[in-house]
Each structure stands twice: as structure tokens, then as C-alpha cells.
Design a protein around this motif. Structure first.
Motif, short mmCIF file in Angstrom:
data_model
loop_
_atom_site.label_atom_id
_atom_site.label_comp_id
_atom_site.label_asym_id
_atom_site.label_seq_id
_atom_site.Cartn_x
_atom_site.Cartn_y
_atom_site.Cartn_z
N UNK A 322 0.81 -1.21 0.00
CA UNK A 322 0.00 0.00 0.00
C UNK A 322 0.85 1.26 0.00
N UNK A 323 1.95 1.27 0.76
CA UNK A 323 2.80 2.46 0.81
C UNK A 323 3.39 2.77 -0.57
N UNK A 324 3.88 1.72 -1.24
CA UNK A 324 4.46 1.93 -2.57
C UNK A 324 3.40 2.40 -3.56
N UNK A 325 2.24 1.73 -3.50
CA UNK A 325 1.18 2.08 -4.46
C UNK A 325 0.70 3.51 -4.24
N UNK A 326 0.52 3.89 -2.98
CA UNK A 326 0.08 5.25 -2.68
C UNK A 326 1.10 6.26 -3.18
N UNK A 327 2.37 6.00 -2.95
CA UNK A 327 3.42 6.92 -3.38
C UNK A 327 3.43 7.08 -4.90
N UNK A 328 3.31 5.95 -5.60
CA UNK A 328 3.33 6.02 -7.07
C UNK A 328 2.11 6.74 -7.61
N UNK A 329 0.93 6.41 -7.08
CA UNK A 329 -0.30 7.02 -7.57
C UNK A 329 -0.32 8.53 -7.30
N UNK A 330 0.12 8.94 -6.11
CA UNK A 330 0.14 10.36 -5.79
C UNK A 330 1.08 11.11 -6.73
N UNK A 331 2.21 10.48 -7.06
CA UNK A 331 3.16 11.14 -7.95
C UNK A 331 2.56 11.34 -9.33
N UNK A 332 2.01 10.27 -9.90
CA UNK A 332 1.54 10.40 -11.29
C UNK A 332 0.22 11.19 -11.38
N UNK A 333 -0.60 11.17 -10.31
CA UNK A 333 -1.85 11.93 -10.37
C UNK A 333 -1.60 13.43 -10.24
N UNK A 334 -0.49 13.79 -9.64
CA UNK A 334 -0.20 15.22 -9.48
C UNK A 334 0.70 15.76 -10.59
N UNK A 335 1.08 14.91 -11.52
CA UNK A 335 1.80 15.38 -12.69
C UNK A 335 0.81 15.99 -13.66
N UNK A 336 1.01 17.25 -14.02
CA UNK A 336 0.13 17.85 -15.03
C UNK A 336 0.38 17.21 -16.39
N UNK A 337 1.62 17.06 -16.73
CA UNK A 337 2.04 16.37 -17.94
C UNK A 337 3.43 15.79 -17.67
N UNK A 338 3.73 14.60 -18.16
CA UNK A 338 2.90 13.70 -18.96
C UNK A 338 2.00 12.83 -18.07
N UNK A 339 1.03 12.19 -18.68
CA UNK A 339 0.23 11.19 -18.00
C UNK A 339 1.02 9.87 -18.04
N UNK A 340 1.15 9.24 -16.87
CA UNK A 340 1.98 8.03 -16.77
C UNK A 340 1.09 6.80 -16.86
N UNK A 341 1.49 5.87 -17.70
CA UNK A 341 0.76 4.61 -17.90
C UNK A 341 1.76 3.48 -17.90
N UNK A 342 1.45 2.39 -17.20
CA UNK A 342 2.36 1.24 -17.17
C UNK A 342 2.02 0.27 -18.30
N UNK A 343 2.97 -0.60 -18.61
CA UNK A 343 2.79 -1.53 -19.73
C UNK A 343 1.67 -2.54 -19.45
N UNK A 344 1.53 -2.99 -18.21
CA UNK A 344 0.45 -3.93 -17.92
C UNK A 344 -0.92 -3.27 -18.05
#
Length: 371
Positions: A322-344
């Protein structure tokens, strides 16, 4: 049409128990003196015998000439031949020869088409390519193969390592794969339909004219589709690119990896340089250098960074960290650009698209996690 039958001397008696006879007049001579009559003997719905006779039109006459008498097997062959006439081309002067066994298989065996294809694959391919509905089948089959290859590259480390050697590195694998399958980006990145700006390749020069110019190339230059088009940029890394630092920055707080932060900065720089060099629109030109009338606008263009795999955020037991997922999601959701998408995530959208094309309206399968 010609067909040769070897007649057998035995015929059924009209008084044979269980036999239902049906008479049909095929033709009558102009003077009404003779007829060609077809007699069909049926038993429990199955044809037992077909007999073609030339008889006097007067039913009291005794003389009758049997022109053809076919037993059960021969009758079936004749019926199959007549049914096959719908599929024999009537144009041209070439003779068409039909094999009895092949005709029978086509009407009774579900695997008959495979045998037909093996006999003349080029002819079958030509027929399919000229059939508008069949072209959809070919497109779907290609997309099924693409998502299978996509999953294979994600899940098989040895296969991906071999592909990396062939493509000059891990990013080259995905650049080549998405070049061959641009529809995956087109349906996955946005609510709008995206297509490649250039039908020839995804990677394009978007800034400057010097080969060594920084921020000069974008891995995928796309466009929205509609009455007016806008440009969309995408940077493509690989699924083994780490998303987070190897150690937490503070308790329960994981910083973005150098590769993730660098990829975001690269995408931002590419878009900024494109805006400076291209202005508010990109105009397509023909071979002579004249404007072709095709254009796409750059009004706060969207950009995407395709990187990593979410399994990095899953613990050894299969549960989400959960800690890792929260950190990653907060980072990419607060990026104005670019939008981050994983390969899976990209693969999941492509697989769902193919399943919907098959008529499967079920929800995409989710991994089994312990909550």
C-alpha cells in the motif's frame, strides 16, 4: 455440367415397406407424347433411390425407358453436386473439377475448410482479402496475435532478453512492437481515438533540424481524430524500468525512480521544444513541399509516458504494498504532464478491446489478491 455415375442393376420396388415414393415431371415433349420423370424413394427422411425415366405421357402405356437409376450413395453424391453449383464460378472458360470426397466434407465436416485451404491457400487468401466482412476477421486475428505477443514479452524474461538483443535494447523492443501495432496506443491512451501522425512510423522529429538537437525526437507522435485534430506525444520506455526508488525516502514514502522522473522531464522538454519550433499547428506537406491541407493543432497538447509494470508494487506474497502504491499514484496523479501509464495497464486495455470484438461483454479479469 457433367457427372458420370456407374449404375447398379438393382432397383427398389414401389411396394417395398417403409418406402415413400415421390414423382416429379421434369419435362414433357411439345406434342405431349413423352415425359422425363424423376422418382425419389425416401426412407425415414433419407433418400434411398433416384430414378430418371423417359415414359409415355399416357399413363396406361406399358413401355418405359429408365434413363438413370441411382442408389442411396449415388443419390447423395448427386444432391451434393447440385448444392455445390452455388459456389462454382460461372465466368471464364476454365473447367472446374469437383472432387466428391471434398464436396461431402465441405457439407458435413467442420474441419473441411482447413483441408480446402491446404489444397489452395493462395486462392483462399485472395477470396478473403476481397471480402469486406472477412477483412474484419483478419484484423481481429492480427490483434489477437498482437496481445498474445504483448503478454509473452511481459511475462517471459528470456523471450524479452532475446528480443532486446535483436532490437538493440529493451526500449527498442517496445518501439518496434508498437510501431507494428499502433492501434494499441490509439485505443489505450485516451478517451479520444488516436492514430499515428505519419502512417509510416510512430517516431518523429518534432523540434529543430540538427540530428544532435536535444529533445528532437518523440517515440510516438499521435493525433486525435475528429473534425479537428490535435497532436499527442508519447515517450516509450520498457516494462522493467523501475517506478520507485529502491529504498523509501521516509517512512511509508517512496520517491519516484530516477528513470521515471527523467522520463517525465524528457516528455515535458519534448513538448516544450515542439511548441517553440512548430507553433500552434503542424501542417502536412506533399512531396513537392506544398501544404496538403492536413493539419493538427498544438493547444496544450497531451503527452504520455509509458513505463514500468505495476507488479513492482506487489509484495512477495502477492498482496499490494500500500505504501508503494500510494506513493506512485500520488506522484503520477499530481503530474500535469505527462500522463503516466504502465505496460500492464496498456496490455489490459488491448486485451479487453479484443475480447469486446469477440462479443464478450464480461468485465476484464482481475488478479486474485488477499485484502
Amino acid at each position: 455440367m457433367s457427372k458420370v455415375f456407374d449404375e447398379l442393376p438393382t432397383t427398389l420396388d414401389r411396394d417395398t415397406p417403409g418406402i415413400d415414393w415421390e414423382d416429379m415431371v421434369i419435362s414433357t415433349t411439345p406434342g405431349g407424347r413423352k415425359q422425363i420423370k424423376l422418382q425419389v424413394a425416401r426412407e425415414a427422411g433419407q433418400i434411398r433411390e433416384i430414378q430418371i425415366q423417359k415414359v409415355p405421357a399416357d399413363p396406361t402405356a406399358e413401355r418405359m425407358d429408365v434413363l438413370l437409376n441411382l442408389n442411396r450413395e449415388q443419390s447423395a453424391r448427386l444432391i451434393e453436386l447440385v448444392r455445390s453449383l452455388d459456389y462454382i464460378p460461372a465466368d471464364g472458360s476454365k473447367t472446374v473439377r469437383l472432387d466428391d470426397d471434398l464436396i461431402r466434407q465441405l457439407f458435413t465436416d467442420s474441419e473441411a475448410l482447413e483441408q480446402l485451404y491446404s489444397q489452395d491457400p493462395e486462392r483462399v487468401r485472395t477470396l478473403i482479402e476481397t471480402d469486406a466482412s472477412a477483412s474484419d476477421v483478419l484484423a481481429l486475428a492480427h490483434r489477437q496475435a498482437a496481445v498474445s505477443e504483448f503478454r509473452h514479452l511481459l511475462d517471459d524474461d528470456d523471450a524479452f532478453a532475446e528480443a532486446s538483443r535483436e532490437c538493440g535494447g529493451p526500449e527498442g523492443v517496445w518501439q518496434k512492437f508498437l510501431e507494428n501495432n499502433p492501434w494499441i496506443l490509439g485505443i489505450s491512451l485516451s478517451g479520444q481515438l488516436l492514430t499515428s501522425w505519419d502512417d509510416g512510423r510512430l517516431e518523429q522529429t518534432v523540434a529543430g533540424f540538427r540530428l544532435d538537437a536535444a529533445g528532437k525526437r518523440v517515440d510516438a507522435l499521435l493525433r486525435t481524430n475528429g473534425q479537428i485534430s490535435s497532436l499527442v506525444f508519447a515517450e516509450i520506455k520498457h516494462h522493467k524500468t523501475p517506478l520507485l526508488q529502491s529504498k523509501p525516502y521516509r517512512s511509508a514514502c517512496w520517491g519516484p525512480s530516477t528513470e521515471l522522473a527523467g522520463g517525465a522531464a524528457q516528455a515535458q522538454t519534448t513538448v516544450d521544444r515542439a511548441l517553440n519550433d512548430l507553433g500552434e499547428r503542424l501542417v502536412a506537406k506533399d512531396e513537392s513541399g506544398a501544404e496538403s491541407g492536413d493539419q493538427a493543432f498544438l493547444v496544450r497538447p497531451r503527452s504520455f509516458l509509458i513505463v514500468g509494470h505495476l507488479r513492482e508494487l506487489v509484495g512477495p506474497s502477492g498482496g499490494v504494498n500500500t505504501d508503494k502504491y500510494r506513493s506512485f499514484e500520488l506522484y503520477r496523479r499530481h503530474l500535469l504532464q505527462p500522463e503516466v501509464l504502465t505496460f500492464d495497464e496498456l496490455l489490459a486495455r488491448a486485451e479487453w478491446h479484443v475480447s469486446l470484438s469477440h462479443g464478450d461483454n464480461s468485465e476484464p479479469q482481475q488478479p486474485e489478491w488477499d485484502w
